[in-house]
Scaffold this motif. Structure first.
Motif, short mmCIF file in Angstrom:
data_model
loop_
_atom_site.label_atom_id
_atom_site.label_comp_id
_atom_site.label_asym_id
_atom_site.label_seq_id
_atom_site.Cartn_x
_atom_site.Cartn_y
_atom_site.Cartn_z
N HIS A 45 0.83 -1.21 0.00
CA HIS A 45 0.00 0.00 0.00
C HIS A 45 0.87 1.27 0.00
CE1 HIS A 45 -3.36 2.57 0.57
NE2 HIS A 45 -3.09 2.89 1.82
N ASN A 46 0.52 2.20 -0.91
CA ASN A 46 1.25 3.46 -1.07
C ASN A 46 2.71 3.26 -1.49
OD1 ASN A 46 -0.95 5.09 -0.46
ND2 ASN A 46 -0.51 5.06 1.74
N GLY A 47 2.98 2.11 -2.07
CA GLY A 47 4.31 1.85 -2.59
C GLY A 47 4.32 1.89 -4.11
N ILE A 48 5.47 1.59 -4.69
CA ILE A 48 5.61 1.64 -6.14
C ILE A 48 4.69 0.62 -6.81
CG2 ILE A 48 7.19 1.26 -8.07
CD1 ILE A 48 9.43 2.31 -6.33
N ILE A 49 4.63 -0.60 -6.24
CA ILE A 49 3.77 -1.64 -6.82
C ILE A 49 2.30 -1.22 -6.77
CG2 ILE A 49 2.98 -4.01 -6.55
CD1 ILE A 49 5.72 -4.77 -5.57
N ASP A 50 1.91 -0.59 -5.67
CA ASP A 50 0.53 -0.11 -5.53
C ASP A 50 0.21 0.92 -6.61
OD1 ASP A 50 -2.00 0.46 -4.64
OD2 ASP A 50 -1.35 1.68 -2.93
N TYR A 51 1.07 1.90 -6.77
CA TYR A 51 0.83 2.95 -7.77
C TYR A 51 0.85 2.38 -9.19
CZ TYR A 51 1.66 6.20 -3.92
OH TYR A 51 1.58 6.89 -2.73
N LEU A 52 1.77 1.45 -9.44
CA LEU A 52 1.85 0.85 -10.77
C LEU A 52 0.60 0.03 -11.08
CD1 LEU A 52 3.52 0.31 -13.31
CD2 LEU A 52 4.56 -1.64 -12.12
N ALA A 53 0.17 -0.80 -10.10
CA ALA A 53 -1.02 -1.64 -10.32
C ALA A 53 -2.26 -0.79 -10.53
CB ALA A 53 -1.20 -2.57 -9.13
N MET A 54 -2.43 0.26 -9.71
CA MET A 54 -3.60 1.11 -9.86
C MET A 54 -3.53 1.96 -11.12
SD MET A 54 -5.73 0.25 -7.59
CE MET A 54 -5.10 -1.41 -7.94
N GLY A 55 -2.33 2.29 -11.56
CA GLY A 55 -2.18 3.00 -12.83
C GLY A 55 -2.64 2.14 -13.99
N ILE A 56 -2.25 0.86 -13.96
CA ILE A 56 -2.71 -0.08 -14.98
C ILE A 56 -4.23 -0.22 -14.94
CG2 ILE A 56 -2.64 -2.49 -15.73
CD1 ILE A 56 0.24 -2.60 -14.70
N ALA A 57 -4.78 -0.27 -13.72
CA ALA A 57 -6.23 -0.40 -13.56
C ALA A 57 -6.97 0.81 -14.13
CB ALA A 57 -6.58 -0.59 -12.09
N VAL A 58 -6.46 2.01 -13.87
CA VAL A 58 -7.09 3.23 -14.39
C VAL A 58 -7.08 3.23 -15.91
CG1 VAL A 58 -6.87 5.73 -14.56
CG2 VAL A 58 -6.64 4.61 -12.34
N LEU A 59 -5.95 2.84 -16.50
CA LEU A 59 -5.88 2.77 -17.97
C LEU A 59 -6.86 1.73 -18.51
CD1 LEU A 59 -2.01 2.99 -18.61
CD2 LEU A 59 -3.74 4.74 -19.07
N GLY A 60 -6.95 0.60 -17.82
CA GLY A 60 -7.87 -0.44 -18.28
C GLY A 60 -9.32 -0.01 -18.25
N ILE A 61 -9.68 0.77 -17.24
CA ILE A 61 -11.06 1.26 -17.15
C ILE A 61 -11.31 2.39 -18.15
CG2 ILE A 61 -12.71 2.42 -15.62
CD1 ILE A 61 -11.42 0.97 -13.28
N SER A 62 -10.31 3.19 -18.41
CA SER A 62 -10.49 4.40 -19.21
C SER A 62 -10.55 4.12 -20.71
CB SER A 62 -9.35 5.40 -18.93
OG SER A 62 -9.27 5.71 -17.56
N ILE A 63 -9.82 3.11 -21.18
CA ILE A 63 -9.74 2.85 -22.62
C ILE A 63 -10.81 1.84 -23.02
CG2 ILE A 63 -8.26 2.06 -24.49
CD1 ILE A 63 -5.85 2.80 -22.83
N PRO A 64 -11.73 2.20 -23.92
CA PRO A 64 -12.73 1.23 -24.40
C PRO A 64 -12.06 0.05 -25.08
CG PRO A 64 -13.30 3.49 -25.03
CD PRO A 64 -11.91 3.54 -24.50
N ASN A 65 -12.71 -1.11 -25.00
CA ASN A 65 -12.06 -2.31 -25.54
C ASN A 65 -11.87 -2.26 -27.05
OD1 ASN A 65 -14.68 -2.84 -26.48
ND2 ASN A 65 -15.11 -4.33 -24.89
N PHE A 66 -12.75 -1.58 -27.78
CA PHE A 66 -12.56 -1.52 -29.23
C PHE A 66 -11.40 -0.61 -29.61
CE2 PHE A 66 -15.78 1.60 -28.09
CZ PHE A 66 -15.37 2.75 -28.75
N ILE A 67 -11.14 0.44 -28.80
CA ILE A 67 -9.97 1.28 -29.03
C ILE A 67 -8.70 0.50 -28.70
CG2 ILE A 67 -8.75 3.37 -28.33
CD1 ILE A 67 -11.21 3.94 -29.97
N LEU A 68 -8.73 -0.21 -27.58
CA LEU A 68 -7.58 -1.03 -27.19
C LEU A 68 -7.31 -2.11 -28.23
CD1 LEU A 68 -5.44 -1.73 -25.10
CD2 LEU A 68 -7.14 -3.14 -23.92
N ALA A 69 -8.36 -2.71 -28.77
CA ALA A 69 -8.19 -3.73 -29.80
C ALA A 69 -7.48 -3.16 -31.02
CB ALA A 69 -9.55 -4.30 -30.19
#
Length: 310
Positions: free
Chosen positions: A123-147
């Protein structure tokens, strides 16, 4: 529990009937006929075709015939492919869509839970920020754009994976990534938040005081309670994956149900539209029912009393 299951089964039947009725109403509300084309401009030919497919009958008769076809599981022939029945199309396309959906769910759940646990433990470490950054990108980008991005970079520019079709395990990678990223991100964020809450509970502190290893604490004590909210949203994630797969299948030229569904809409192929809609709706309703049952079995605190069963 039996009353709860019976209640859920009754709700399933009512829900499916509403979907069937709405689908039929939408079909008959669209002006025109599937035979209104240049190749079938002869009025006599159109009348004979409409008679053959019972489209010349009153709406209530068509509706009853439609219900009969669903009850007997015989959706009839396709209008645009008379030599193929809707059952044939379902039998050919559904296994591919099902395989895509199952692999996507497995990838999304496993990767999401792992990311969420790592983020909570660091929590509040590099792994936490990296994992949540990936999660934010995954939620933000529609799957057809990602495809589209995956095809451009990994298939066209770098030539790592094949572009389209469905003939080898390598063909699964890009569509599964495109479909799984969004659900994975949601599961990761939810697992992280619930895991942080569970790790502060007294029984976790007691387990630590007893000298249990972090692995045993996570797997045997914390993970089960932390996954309860994840089980709760699995129904919604399943719906998103199933509906989203239609678009992804078109982008990657996957010969699944998405291909037949989109083509049937373009061609106004009523039997295929109604058959695929009812089939997918029934499948999704059954999956939601199984999720509810699984939630009740996994959570011993869940009690189904008489009031809930009424």
């Amino acid at each position: 529990m039996l009353k709860y299951i019976v209640k859920k089964l009754f709700i399933m039947v009512i829900t499916l009937w509403i979907i069937i009725t709405l689908t039929f109403v939408l079909m008959v509300s669209v002006p025109g006929s599937p035979f209104n084309s240049e190749t079938n401009s002869n009025e006599i030919v159109q009348e004979n075709l409409e008679k053959h497919y019972n489209l010349d009958k009153p709406y209530h008769i068509q509706y009853l015939l439609y219900l009969k076809s669903i009850i007997t599981l015989d959706f009839g022939p396709s209008i645009k492919q008379p030599n193929q029945t809707v059952n044939d199309l379902l039998g050919r396309g559904f296994p591919i869509s099902f395989e895509l959906g199952i692999v996507t769910i497995i990838v999304a759940v496993i990767s999401g839970i792992i990311l969420g646990i790592l983020a909570a433990l660091r929590h509040n470490g590099i792994i936490d920020y990296l994992a949540m950054g990936i999660a934010v990108l995954g939620i933000s980008i529609p799957n057809f754009i990602l495809a589209t991005l995956l095809i451009q970079k990994l298939a066209v520019d770098w030539e790592i994976f094949p572009v389209a079709t469905w003939s080898s395990p390598l063909h699964m990678v890009l569509p599964v990534l495109a479909l799984a990223t969004g659900p994975m991100a949601i599961i990761a964020r939810l697992t992280r938040s619930t895991m942080l809450e569970v790790l502060t509970q007294d029984y976790i502190k007691m387990a630590r005081a007893k000298g249990l290893t972090p692995w045993k604490i996570i797997v045997k004590h914390a993970l089960r309670n932390a996954l309860m909210p994840v089980i709760t949203i699995m129904g919604t994630l399943l719906a998103g994956i199933l509906t989203g797969s239609f678009v992804i299948e078109q982008i990657f030229a996957i010969p699944g149900m998405g291909k037949y569904f989109v083509e049937s809409i373009n061609h106004r192929d009523y039997p295929v539209i109604m058959g695929t809609t009812v089939f997918y709706s029934a499948f999704l309703i059954i999956m939601l029912f199984l999720v509810d049952i699984a939630y009740g079995l996994l959570d011993p605190r869940m009690k189904v009393n008489k009031k809930e069963g009424e």
